[in-house]
Design an enzyme around this catalytic site. Structure first.
Site, PDB file in Angstrom:
ATOM      1  N   ARG A 103      72.992 -53.863  32.709  1.00 48.11           N
ATOM      2  CA  ARG A 103      74.143 -53.488  33.646  1.00 48.11           C
ATOM      3  C   ARG A 103      75.457 -53.659  33.013  1.00 48.11           C
ATOM      4  NH1 ARG A 103      75.417 -55.554  39.725  1.00 48.11           N
ATOM      5  NH2 ARG A 103      73.944 -53.738  40.126  1.00 48.11           N
ATOM      6  N   HIS A 130      74.861 -45.458  39.310  1.00 46.84           N
ATOM      7  CA  HIS A 130      74.020 -46.542  39.197  1.00 46.84           C
ATOM      8  C   HIS A 130      72.641 -45.945  40.094  1.00 46.84           C
ATOM      9  CE1 HIS A 130      72.642 -50.228  40.599  1.00 46.84           C
ATOM     10  NE2 HIS A 130      73.359 -50.448  41.652  1.00 46.84           N
ATOM     11  N   ASP A 222      80.111 -48.243  50.853  1.00 45.44           N
ATOM     12  CA  ASP A 222      80.170 -49.319  49.584  1.00 45.44           C
ATOM     13  C   ASP A 222      81.502 -49.936  49.647  1.00 45.44           C
ATOM     14  OD1 ASP A 222      79.641 -50.531  47.402  1.00 45.44           O
ATOM     15  OD2 ASP A 222      79.719 -49.258  46.077  1.00 45.44           O
ATOM     16  N   CYS A 262      74.718 -50.256  49.903  1.00 45.24           N
ATOM     17  CA  CYS A 262      74.094 -50.447  48.641  1.00 45.24           C
ATOM     18  C   CYS A 262      74.223 -51.953  48.586  1.00 45.24           C
ATOM     19  CB  CYS A 262      74.588 -49.888  47.199  1.00 45.24           C
ATOM     20  SG  CYS A 262      76.380 -50.008  47.052  1.00 45.24           S
ATOM     21  N   ARG A 290      64.787 -51.140  46.266  1.00 46.44           N
ATOM     22  CA  ARG A 290      65.121 -51.212  44.865  1.00 46.44           C
ATOM     23  C   ARG A 290      64.121 -51.732  44.119  1.00 46.44           C
ATOM     24  NH1 ARG A 290      70.332 -52.246  43.514  1.00 46.44           N
ATOM     25  NH2 ARG A 290      69.543 -51.975  41.564  1.00 46.44           N
TER      26      ARG A 290
HETATM   27  N1  NVA Z   1      80.446 -49.922  43.672  1.00 46.15           N
HETATM   28  C1  NVA Z   1      79.780 -51.276  43.673  1.00 46.15           C
HETATM   29  C2  NVA Z   1      78.411 -51.057  43.642  1.00 46.15           C
HETATM   30  C3  NVA Z   1      77.711 -52.511  43.697  1.00 46.15           C
HETATM   31  C4  NVA Z   1      76.214 -52.625  43.679  1.00 46.15           C
HETATM   32  C5  NVA Z   1      80.319 -51.667  42.048  1.00 46.15           C
HETATM   33  O1  NVA Z   1      80.283 -51.089  41.052  1.00 46.15           O
HETATM   34  O2  NVA Z   1      80.647 -52.799  42.388  1.00 46.15           O
HETATM   35  N1   CP Z   2      73.435 -52.849  45.145  1.00 42.16           N
HETATM   36  C1   CP Z   2      73.067 -53.803  44.072  1.00 42.16           C
HETATM   37  O1   CP Z   2      73.245 -53.119  42.858  1.00 42.16           O
HETATM   38  O2   CP Z   2      73.300 -55.023  44.115  1.00 42.16           O
HETATM   39  P1   CP Z   2      73.991 -56.116  43.178  1.00 42.16           P
HETATM   40  O3   CP Z   2      75.074 -56.008  42.649  1.00 42.16           O
HETATM   41  O4   CP Z   2      73.653 -57.379  43.701  1.00 42.16           O
HETATM   42  O5   CP Z   2      72.666 -56.074  42.000  1.00 42.16           O
END
Ligand code: NVA
Ligand code: CP
Length: 305
Positions: A103, A130, A222, A262, A290
């Site tokens: 990530r 994602h 989101d 999400c 997930r």
């Molecule tokens: N768009 C959000 C998704 C988190 C799972 C982010 O990138 O923070």
């Molecule tokens: N939806 C998601 O990716 O959650 P986290 O940021 O908690 O991993």
């Protein structure tokens, strides 16, 4: 040739449909507590440059339950791109481990990681996309509806990494995808065009949320300020006010629509407690999936299914 999962489009349409099937089969095995350990003796490094709950827990739990061992590497452990070059860490980690999940902020870093790693790399989110999330989301829709026919999904909010992955999925599977966002907060134009040109799906980018949700089977939202953009949160809260998914907007679909997010959700910003807790909210099935979607993705990358 090792395979990576950096974007939904790394899989063909058949591979995506097969991933959903495999996810449901493996999910059933795990629910029945069957002894199914295809990753026995294997290890995976999970490299995080950003915070996470679901991604970390679902990957670590999933890989462990399939017989493997996953290592969590926090933002301070590797400091990717700062302490060490991405291409170096990719080669080091893949000498030790059978799989890498990462990530990261910069999508280019994810591509570089995949280029230099000799082990499969799974994208657990970048600023750009994602893919594992969207695979879990479509799996959840499939489980709830029983099919993906005549499907209209309206995403309401920021044209962010989640939207980019929906657009990529729209290149592979046919559905009607609408993104309702404030002017200036839309998704990447080139990706919108590419998704349209793929000829599978109908794609609309609109700025009137009420009109956008009409007839939608799924309303998805989101956070308004993603990780890396949190300093814009207050300004965005003003710009996005009309885009809150509340009871009134859910009613504007004119049908009983599923609500998806999400997560993590910021109640009273992009959505409300009432919508999150409503009977058509499927956010926790989505979160659970997930793990099941990712298990199937990892098995396919490892050539084990
Ligand atoms: N768009 C959000 C998704 C988190 C799972 C982010 O990138 O923070
Ligand atoms: N939806 C998601 O990716 O959650 P986290 O940021 O908690 O991993």
């Amino acid at each position: 040739m090792k395979k990576d999962f950096i974007a939904v489009t790394d899989f063909t349409t058949d591979e995506i449909l097969d991933t959903f099937k495999l996810a449901r089969e493996v999910k059933a095995k795990l629910k029945n507590r069957e002894n199914y350990r295809p990753f026995e003796g294997q290890t995976m490094s999970m490299i995080f440059a950003k915070p996470s709950a679901r991604t970390r827990i679902s990957f670590e739990t999933g890989f462990f339950r399939l017989g493997g061992h996953a290592l969590y590497l926090s933002p301070d452990d590797i400091s990717i791109g700062k302490r060490e070059a991405v291409k170096d860490i990719a080669r080091v980690v893949s000498r030790y481990n059978d799989m890498i999940m990462a990530r990261l902020f910069d999508h280019q870093h994810m591509l570089e990681m995949a280029e230099y790693s000799t082990a499969p790399v799974v994208n657990g989110l970048t600023d750009f996309n994602h893919p594992c999330q969207i695979m879990a989301d479509m799996l959840t829709i499939l489980e709830h509806r029983g099919n993906l026919e005549n499907l209209k999904i309206t995403y309401v909010g920021d044209g962010n990494n989640i939207v980019h992955s929906w657009l990529n999925l729209a290149k592979r599977l046919p559905f009607h995808f609408v993104c309702a966002c404030p002017e200036g907060y839309g998704p990447d134009n080139a990706l919108v065009e590419a998704a349209r040109n793929a000829g599978q799906s109908t794609i609309e980018i609109l700025h009137d949320p009420k009109a956008a949700v009409k007839g939608a089977d799924v309303i998805y939202t989101d956070v308004w300020a993603s990780m890396g953009k949190k300093e814009e949160a207050e300004e965005r809260a003003k710009q996005f006010q009309a885009f809150q998914v509340n009871d009134e907007l859910m009613a504007a679909t004119g049908k009983e629509s599923y609500f998806m997010h999400c997560l993590p959700a910021e109640r009273d910003r992009e959505t409300t407690d009432s919508v999150m807790e409503s009977k058509t909210s499927i956010v926790f099935d989505q979160a659970e999936n997930r793990m099941h979607a990712q298990n199937a993705i990892m098995l396919k990358l490892a050539g084990l299914a």
